[in-house]
Design a protein around this motif. Structure first.
Motif, PDB file in Angstrom:
ATOM      1  N   SER A   1     -34.054   9.095 102.177  1.00  0.00           N
ATOM      2  CA  SER A   1     -35.005   8.172 102.784  1.00  0.00           C
ATOM      3  C   SER A   1     -34.627   6.724 102.563  1.00  0.00           C
ATOM      4  O   SER A   1     -34.271   6.335 101.448  1.00  0.00           O
ATOM      5  CB  SER A   1     -36.388   8.378 102.150  1.00  0.00           C
ATOM      6  OG  SER A   1     -37.052   9.414 102.804  1.00  0.00           O
ATOM      7  N   ALA A   2     -34.756   5.938 103.633  1.00  0.00           N
ATOM      8  CA  ALA A   2     -34.618   4.484 103.495  1.00  0.00           C
ATOM      9  C   ALA A   2     -35.903   3.968 102.845  1.00  0.00           C
ATOM     10  O   ALA A   2     -37.003   4.349 103.258  1.00  0.00           O
ATOM     11  CB  ALA A   2     -34.450   3.851 104.870  1.00  0.00           C
ATOM     12  N   VAL A   3     -35.766   3.124 101.829  1.00  0.00           N
ATOM     13  CA  VAL A   3     -36.952   2.581 101.149  1.00  0.00           C
ATOM     14  C   VAL A   3     -36.776   1.084 100.902  1.00  0.00           C
ATOM     15  O   VAL A   3     -35.652   0.584 100.795  1.00  0.00           O
ATOM     16  CB  VAL A   3     -37.218   3.284  99.791  1.00  0.00           C
ATOM     17  CG1 VAL A   3     -37.632   4.738  99.983  1.00  0.00           C
ATOM     18  CG2 VAL A   3     -36.020   3.186  98.856  1.00  0.00           C
ATOM     19  N   GLY A   4     -37.920   0.400 100.801  1.00  0.00           N
ATOM     20  CA  GLY A   4     -37.923  -0.985 100.369  1.00  0.00           C
ATOM     21  C   GLY A   4     -38.055  -1.028  98.858  1.00  0.00           C
ATOM     22  O   GLY A   4     -38.664  -0.142  98.243  1.00  0.00           O
ATOM     23  N   SER A   5     -37.493  -2.069  98.241  1.00  0.00           N
ATOM     24  CA  SER A   5     -37.565  -2.184  96.780  1.00  0.00           C
ATOM     25  C   SER A   5     -38.758  -3.039  96.368  1.00  0.00           C
ATOM     26  O   SER A   5     -39.017  -4.090  96.957  1.00  0.00           O
ATOM     27  CB  SER A   5     -36.289  -2.842  96.255  1.00  0.00           C
ATOM     28  OG  SER A   5     -36.480  -3.217  94.902  1.00  0.00           O
TER      29      SER A   5
ATOM     30  N   GLN B   1     -45.998  -0.333 110.811  1.00  0.00           N
ATOM     31  CA  GLN B   1     -45.746  -1.737 110.440  1.00  0.00           C
ATOM     32  C   GLN B   1     -45.355  -1.790 108.958  1.00  0.00           C
ATOM     33  O   GLN B   1     -45.806  -0.977 108.156  1.00  0.00           O
ATOM     34  CB  GLN B   1     -47.010  -2.589 110.636  1.00  0.00           C
ATOM     35  CG  GLN B   1     -47.547  -2.614 112.055  1.00  0.00           C
ATOM     36  CD  GLN B   1     -48.417  -1.405 112.373  1.00  0.00           C
ATOM     37  OE1 GLN B   1     -48.682  -0.567 111.501  1.00  0.00           O
ATOM     38  NE2 GLN B   1     -48.874  -1.308 113.609  1.00  0.00           N
ATOM     39  N   PHE B   2     -44.522  -2.754 108.601  1.00  0.00           N
ATOM     40  CA  PHE B   2     -44.244  -2.992 107.193  1.00  0.00           C
ATOM     41  C   PHE B   2     -45.489  -3.611 106.553  1.00  0.00           C
ATOM     42  O   PHE B   2     -46.445  -3.988 107.235  1.00  0.00           O
ATOM     43  CB  PHE B   2     -43.026  -3.904 107.045  1.00  0.00           C
ATOM     44  CG  PHE B   2     -41.734  -3.277 107.550  1.00  0.00           C
ATOM     45  CD1 PHE B   2     -41.198  -2.158 106.914  1.00  0.00           C
ATOM     46  CD2 PHE B   2     -41.057  -3.804 108.641  1.00  0.00           C
ATOM     47  CE1 PHE B   2     -40.015  -1.573 107.370  1.00  0.00           C
ATOM     48  CE2 PHE B   2     -39.875  -3.229 109.099  1.00  0.00           C
ATOM     49  CZ  PHE B   2     -39.353  -2.106 108.471  1.00  0.00           C
ATOM     50  N   SER B   3     -45.491  -3.755 105.222  1.00  0.00           N
ATOM     51  CA  SER B   3     -46.683  -4.218 104.487  1.00  0.00           C
ATOM     52  C   SER B   3     -46.946  -5.711 104.653  1.00  0.00           C
ATOM     53  O   SER B   3     -46.020  -6.475 104.941  1.00  0.00           O
ATOM     54  CB  SER B   3     -46.468  -4.001 102.998  1.00  0.00           C
ATOM     55  OG  SER B   3     -46.094  -2.704 102.747  1.00  0.00           O
TER      56      SER B   3
ATOM     57  N   VAL C   1     -32.230   2.163  98.819  1.00  0.00           N
ATOM     58  CA  VAL C   1     -32.861   0.850  98.986  1.00  0.00           C
ATOM     59  C   VAL C   1     -32.156   0.055 100.094  1.00  0.00           C
ATOM     60  O   VAL C   1     -30.932  -0.117 100.069  1.00  0.00           O
ATOM     61  CB  VAL C   1     -32.841   0.059  97.660  1.00  0.00           C
ATOM     62  CG1 VAL C   1     -33.420  -1.338  97.860  1.00  0.00           C
ATOM     63  CG2 VAL C   1     -33.611   0.806  96.572  1.00  0.00           C
ATOM     64  N   THR C   2     -32.967  -0.408 101.036  1.00  0.00           N
ATOM     65  CA  THR C   2     -32.405  -1.184 102.162  1.00  0.00           C
ATOM     66  C   THR C   2     -32.841  -2.651 102.140  1.00  0.00           C
ATOM     67  O   THR C   2     -32.232  -3.481 102.802  1.00  0.00           O
ATOM     68  CB  THR C   2     -32.862  -0.582 103.505  1.00  0.00           C
ATOM     69  OG1 THR C   2     -34.279  -0.417 103.473  1.00  0.00           O
ATOM     70  CG2 THR C   2     -32.207   0.766 103.773  1.00  0.00           C
ATOM     71  N   ASP C   3     -33.898  -2.981 101.387  1.00  0.00           N
ATOM     72  CA  ASP C   3     -34.478  -4.337 101.486  1.00  0.00           C
ATOM     73  C   ASP C   3     -35.433  -4.554 100.316  1.00  0.00           C
ATOM     74  O   ASP C   3     -35.760  -3.624  99.587  1.00  0.00           O
ATOM     75  CB  ASP C   3     -35.280  -4.462 102.801  1.00  0.00           C
ATOM     76  CG  ASP C   3     -36.327  -3.357 102.898  1.00  0.00           C
ATOM     77  OD1 ASP C   3     -35.990  -2.291 103.439  1.00  0.00           O
ATOM     78  OD2 ASP C   3     -37.452  -3.526 102.391  1.00  0.00           O
ATOM     79  N   TYR C   4     -35.892  -5.806 100.187  1.00  0.00           N
ATOM     80  CA  TYR C   4     -36.874  -6.148  99.141  1.00  0.00           C
ATOM     81  C   TYR C   4     -38.280  -6.257  99.729  1.00  0.00           C
ATOM     82  O   TYR C   4     -39.097  -7.044  99.247  1.00  0.00           O
ATOM     83  CB  TYR C   4     -36.494  -7.459  98.466  1.00  0.00           C
ATOM     84  CG  TYR C   4     -35.515  -7.307  97.303  1.00  0.00           C
ATOM     85  CD1 TYR C   4     -35.910  -6.708  96.107  1.00  0.00           C
ATOM     86  CD2 TYR C   4     -34.222  -7.782  97.395  1.00  0.00           C
ATOM     87  CE1 TYR C   4     -35.038  -6.592  95.035  1.00  0.00           C
ATOM     88  CE2 TYR C   4     -33.334  -7.677  96.328  1.00  0.00           C
ATOM     89  CZ  TYR C   4     -33.748  -7.071  95.147  1.00  0.00           C
ATOM     90  OH  TYR C   4     -32.884  -6.959  94.082  1.00  0.00           O
ATOM     91  N   ASP C   5     -38.595  -5.468 100.741  1.00  0.00           N
ATOM     92  CA  ASP C   5     -39.910  -5.542 101.381  1.00  0.00           C
ATOM     93  C   ASP C   5     -40.208  -7.012 101.687  1.00  0.00           C
ATOM     94  O   ASP C   5     -39.326  -7.705 102.199  1.00  0.00           O
ATOM     95  CB  ASP C   5     -40.974  -4.868 100.498  1.00  0.00           C
ATOM     96  CG  ASP C   5     -42.181  -4.427 101.312  1.00  0.00           C
ATOM     97  OD1 ASP C   5     -41.988  -3.938 102.441  1.00  0.00           O
ATOM     98  OD2 ASP C   5     -43.313  -4.590 100.839  1.00  0.00           O
ATOM     99  N   CYS C   6     -41.435  -7.510 101.363  1.00  0.00           N
ATOM    100  CA  CYS C   6     -41.699  -8.911 101.730  1.00  0.00           C
ATOM    101  C   CYS C   6     -42.139  -9.754 100.541  1.00  0.00           C
ATOM    102  O   CYS C   6     -42.487 -10.921 100.681  1.00  0.00           O
ATOM    103  CB  CYS C   6     -42.763  -8.966 102.831  1.00  0.00           C
ATOM    104  SG  CYS C   6     -44.331  -8.283 102.303  1.00  0.00           S
TER     105      CYS C   6
HETATM  106  N1  LIG Z   1     -39.912  -2.307 103.154  1.00  0.00           N
HETATM  107  C1  LIG Z   1     -40.149  -1.099 103.642  1.00  0.00           C
HETATM  108  N2  LIG Z   1     -41.425  -0.666 103.818  1.00  0.00           N
HETATM  109  C2  LIG Z   1     -41.656   0.569 104.300  1.00  0.00           C
HETATM  110  N3  LIG Z   1     -40.708   1.445 104.657  1.00  0.00           N
HETATM  111  C3  LIG Z   1     -39.445   1.056 104.505  1.00  0.00           C
HETATM  112  N4  LIG Z   1     -38.291   1.681 104.758  1.00  0.00           N
HETATM  113  C4  LIG Z   1     -37.287   0.868 104.431  1.00  0.00           C
HETATM  114  N5  LIG Z   1     -37.749  -0.314 103.963  1.00  0.00           N
HETATM  115  C5  LIG Z   1     -39.109  -0.225 104.004  1.00  0.00           C
END
Ligand SMILES: Nc1ncnc2[nH]cnc12
Ligand SMILES: CSC[C@H]1O[C@H](OP(=O)(O)O)[C@H](O)[C@@H]1O
Length: 296
Positions: free
Chosen positions: A92-96, A170-172, A212-217
């Protein structure tokens, strides 16, 4: 297949965003699978790696047409169970949500906080009620193997972490991101619940590799997450994910004793046999056949 005491493992891999196939499969064949819960996201890819049988399913379908809220999680898990899968590796792609979990790192998730809404989260509807334990939602045996394999391959890896599952798509908001951080969550995503719940009900071992693909927001030094960021980093992560899965599968093939999760239904069904709905029981043939229709 599970027998009284021993299991000949079949490894299921659910590929998330950016992962629509895996490498190194011998004798591979895409096959359609129908389930009593409807159609899974795509055909299943059958094959073997180092002699170990495995089955791959792209979670969102090839081409990524299905959003997290519309995935038929029950059909996906049922289809894998029907295909003989005993152990699921969820990619799974996830935000950190933590500074030290940088993009490119693999987090082997061991807990979840489920904030999803309105998804079909159980196989055990009216007519056969079951309550399984979710206290330990992942297989520590799978987690250890994946951790050791990742270290051997020099993939940055963290063992353990809580994945907060949001409904999306949507993202958070930043306030939400800050809130999840204050709860101590490690990563954020949209798909692993109810997937992990349903795997437990279907008596399959489950583990999540959160890539981990990103630092969310929340992170002031990084731009807010966009699909572009996720996809670019996901492509880099995909190479590591393919290597990891190939080597981990080779290590997971030995015959072994049943794990606790593979007995999750032993004391979970509360509806007595004479009050059970026959239509529902028929739909539970794959998921709960071990306890409903045999004495294993
Ligand atoms: N920041 C994020 N929020 C929710 N799902 C994600 N998948 C990858 N990055 C994410
Ligand atoms: C494309 S970014 C958001 C998307 O990616 C993750 O999906 P998956 O777990 O299948 O890799 C995340 O949960 C969202 O669904």
């Amino acid at each position: 297949m599970a027998s009284e005491k021993h299991v000949e493992p079949v490894i299921g891999v659910i590929g998330g965003s950016g992962l629509y196939e895996i490498d190194g499969l011998k004798d591979k064949e895409w096959r359609r699978c129908e389930t009593p819960w409807g159609a899974p996201s795509d055909d299943l890819l059958f094959g073997s790696i180092s002699g170990v049988r495995c089955v791959f399913l792209p979670r969102h379908g090839r081409g990524h047409p299905i959003p997290p809220s519309r995935l038929n999680y029950r059909a996906n898990i049922d289809a894998l169970k029907r295909a003989g899968v005993t152990d699921i590796i969820s990619l799974s792609a996830v935000g950190s949500l933590k500074e030290e979990l940088e993009p490119g790192r693999f987090v082997l998730v061991d807990q979840f906080i489920d904030l999803t809404q309105g998804r079909q989260r159980t196989f055990f509807e009216e007519g056969c009620v079951a309550h399984v334990s979710m206290a330990e939602p992942v297989s520590h045996r799978l987690l250890t193997t994946l951790g050791d394999t990742a270290e051997k391959l020099h993939i940055p890896v963290t063992r353990g972490g809580t994945y907060v599952v949001i409904e999306g798509p949507q993202f958070s908001t930043r306030a939400e991101s800050d809130l999840y951080r204050s709860w101590g969550c490690s990563v954020i995503g949209m798909t692993n619940m109810p997937e992990a719940r349903l795997a437990r009900e279907a008596e399959m071992n489950y583990v999540t590799v959160g890539m981990v693909t990103d630092y969310d927001c929340w992170h002031e030094d990084h731009d807010s997450v966009t699909v572009d960021t996720v996809v670019t980093t996901m492509k880099k992560n995909a190479t590591h994910a393919r290597e990891l899965v190939k080597d981990a599968i080779a290590s997971l093939g030995h015959k072994r004793e049943l794990d606790q999760a593979e007995r999750a239904l032993d004391n979970a069904i509360i509806t007595p046999p004479d009050a059970r709905d026959s239509g529902l029981l028929a739909r539970l043939d794959a998921v709960a056949g071990r306890v409903l229709f045999s004495h294993q």
